[in-house]
Design an enzyme around this catalytic site. Sequence first.
Site, short mmCIF file in Angstrom:
data_model
loop_
_atom_site.label_atom_id
_atom_site.label_comp_id
_atom_site.label_asym_id
_atom_site.label_seq_id
_atom_site.Cartn_x
_atom_site.Cartn_y
_atom_site.Cartn_z
N GLY A 91 19.27 -5.13 -3.90
CA GLY A 91 19.62 -5.72 -5.20
C GLY A 91 18.67 -5.29 -6.30
O GLY A 91 18.93 -5.47 -7.48
N LYS A 112 11.71 0.72 -6.07
CA LYS A 112 11.90 -0.73 -6.00
C LYS A 112 11.61 -1.32 -7.38
O LYS A 112 10.52 -1.12 -7.92
CB LYS A 112 10.93 -1.29 -4.95
CG LYS A 112 11.14 -2.72 -4.59
CD LYS A 112 10.29 -3.09 -3.38
CE LYS A 112 10.32 -4.58 -3.12
NZ LYS A 112 9.39 -4.97 -2.07
N GLY A 125 17.50 -7.16 -10.93
CA GLY A 125 17.26 -5.83 -10.36
C GLY A 125 15.89 -5.27 -10.69
O GLY A 125 15.58 -4.13 -10.36
N ARG A 175 8.56 3.50 -2.83
CA ARG A 175 8.24 3.12 -1.45
C ARG A 175 8.70 4.21 -0.48
O ARG A 175 9.78 4.78 -0.66
CB ARG A 175 8.91 1.79 -1.14
CG ARG A 175 8.70 1.33 0.27
CD ARG A 175 8.94 -0.14 0.40
NE ARG A 175 10.36 -0.49 0.36
CZ ARG A 175 10.80 -1.73 0.50
NH1 ARG A 175 9.95 -2.73 0.63
NH2 ARG A 175 12.08 -1.99 0.47
N ARG A 182 17.32 -2.21 8.66
CA ARG A 182 16.73 -3.50 9.01
C ARG A 182 17.57 -4.17 10.09
O ARG A 182 18.72 -3.77 10.30
CB ARG A 182 16.73 -4.41 7.77
CG ARG A 182 16.07 -3.79 6.58
CD ARG A 182 16.82 -4.13 5.29
NE ARG A 182 16.32 -3.34 4.17
CZ ARG A 182 15.31 -3.69 3.40
NH1 ARG A 182 14.72 -4.85 3.58
NH2 ARG A 182 14.89 -2.91 2.44
N ASP A 250 16.28 -9.60 7.27
CA ASP A 250 16.48 -8.47 6.34
C ASP A 250 15.16 -7.83 5.96
O ASP A 250 15.14 -6.75 5.38
CB ASP A 250 17.23 -8.93 5.08
CG ASP A 250 16.57 -10.13 4.42
OD1 ASP A 250 16.41 -11.16 5.10
OD2 ASP A 250 16.21 -10.04 3.25
N ASN A 251 14.06 -8.50 6.29
CA ASN A 251 12.75 -7.93 6.02
C ASN A 251 12.08 -7.46 7.31
O ASN A 251 10.86 -7.33 7.37
CB ASN A 251 11.86 -8.95 5.32
CG ASN A 251 12.36 -9.26 3.92
OD1 ASN A 251 13.06 -8.45 3.32
ND2 ASN A 251 12.00 -10.42 3.40
N ASP A 260 8.66 -4.84 3.11
CA ASP A 260 8.91 -5.91 2.15
C ASP A 260 7.71 -6.83 1.95
O ASP A 260 7.69 -7.96 2.40
CB ASP A 260 10.17 -6.71 2.52
CG ASP A 260 11.40 -6.02 1.96
OD1 ASP A 260 11.23 -5.05 1.19
OD2 ASP A 260 12.52 -6.43 2.27
#
Length: 491
Positions: A91, A112, A125, A175, A182, A250-251, A260
């Site tokens: 996102g 990011k 965002g 990054r 993930r 998700d991390n 993350d």
Amino acid sequence: MRNNIFDFSNTYAKLPKNFYEKINPRPVKNPELIEFNSNLSRFLNIDPNRINDENGKLFFSGNVIPDGARPIAMAYAGHQFGNFVPQLGDGRAILIGELIATNGKRFDIQLKGSGKTSFSRQGDGRSPLGPVIREYLVSESLHYLGIQTTRSLAIVRTGEKVFRETPMPGGILTRVASSHIRIGTFEFFFYKNDIKSLKKLADYTIARYSLNTVNKNRYEVLLKHVIKSQAKLISKWLSIGFIHGVMNTDNTSISGETIDYGPCAFMDHYNPNQVFSYIDYTGRYSYINQGKVMFWNLSKFAESLLPLLNENMEKSKEKAVNSLKLFPKYFEENWSKEMSKKIGLKKSRKKDLEIINDFLELLKNNNIDFTLAFRELSKLIKKINTPFFNKNIKNRKQFTEWSLRWKKRLEQESFNESQIAIEMDKVNPIYIPRNHLVENIIKNAELHDDFSPMKEMLDIIKKPFSEKPLKEKFSLPPEPHEVVPNTFCGT
Ligand code: AMP
Ligand code: MG
């Protein structure tokens, strides 16, 4: 001879359209290159001499898309604090492309804070500069501490304001990760019951990590590989007092890399229940829970692989459960190995766990700084006491008893005392990016436009095990008035 500064390829962007959204970063008003990681750049086959303030600010803000890149926002789902969210996705991040490093391995280059995508939901965002600085410092520190992690290539200040509780300067982090796949990426397809895509993702992952699946159930190999890598990772975190803070699925990377960096922090005094994250009310992601939480996350990964493990669901479940049973074993083995090294033992025996745990208990009961205590231990080898322990331990008799027990055990090692002390100093860092220092660095950058404290810290963390003259403040825990009890995601 290569003409392009970057030699991008885009294997993930060649996967089917439902894996991502094709989207470019949204340009920012007034980008400025704040930091560029030349060492990492060389590793990625980017000639640092060809990056300057002018082109760097354009590439690493996303204002210019390098030749050969095909930017995408990746789709994923995930369990956040135990609750399933069927669609998360990039996102506020965009995968620009992949580079082959000097070791022949493939790495993702991701921006990011690069603007809205179709996965942004209510978010803007963007990212404030503060969390970008935190991620850069902490991820690079973990790298130099020898821990698997995504890395940081560049920081750009966007020249735009990001609105949170107050307006803040915006930032973009470049990054670098061995992939951004993930557990949540697998969950995305599993919960949609899109088995075809799930299989494609699993096959892609197996190929990307060159897993050896000859004569084996390939998906079981994948599952066990992730279980093993994560057991190793979490033990390493615990061994240096690192708290990730937001271990949602998700991390959690398939690569076993730390990913993350949000409300993460290193603990100062040893407190197994330490939590920094402002939103972690229940302590779900506390220091000591990290092993258990990873086990839970891996169970979600195993569940997502059920349709692939076997045609027969019962057999799939059996394979999943048997694989998961390996986690506690691997985790304990790795943890014992890491902690044993910290107290000077090459090999850990079952009985050694008592010595380790009793030391941790002493730290807890006396409110002692975790990092310094282990570092000071090597000095204790030749002495009965040191000023550090004299000052910090209330019950001296108990401590003397512990140190005699420990030294007796050290006598059984095949190395002499000074060798043991040297080995201990190689695994017990002096310098970690302590939370109060990181906060101060962010404040200087945000409020005073002063990046010199950040640069000084970046220099320090590159050699976390060697003492530097005149840099003592970087090794010390905060004074009571300097303590920063909470961290924020910064989203
Ligand atoms: P995190 O907890 O930081 O890993 O983020 C969880 C999800 O929220 C991911 O899908 C992120 O892409 C999304 N997200 C976080 N911050 C923002 C933001 N400022 N704008 C849009 N999406 C965001
Ligand atoms: Mg995330």
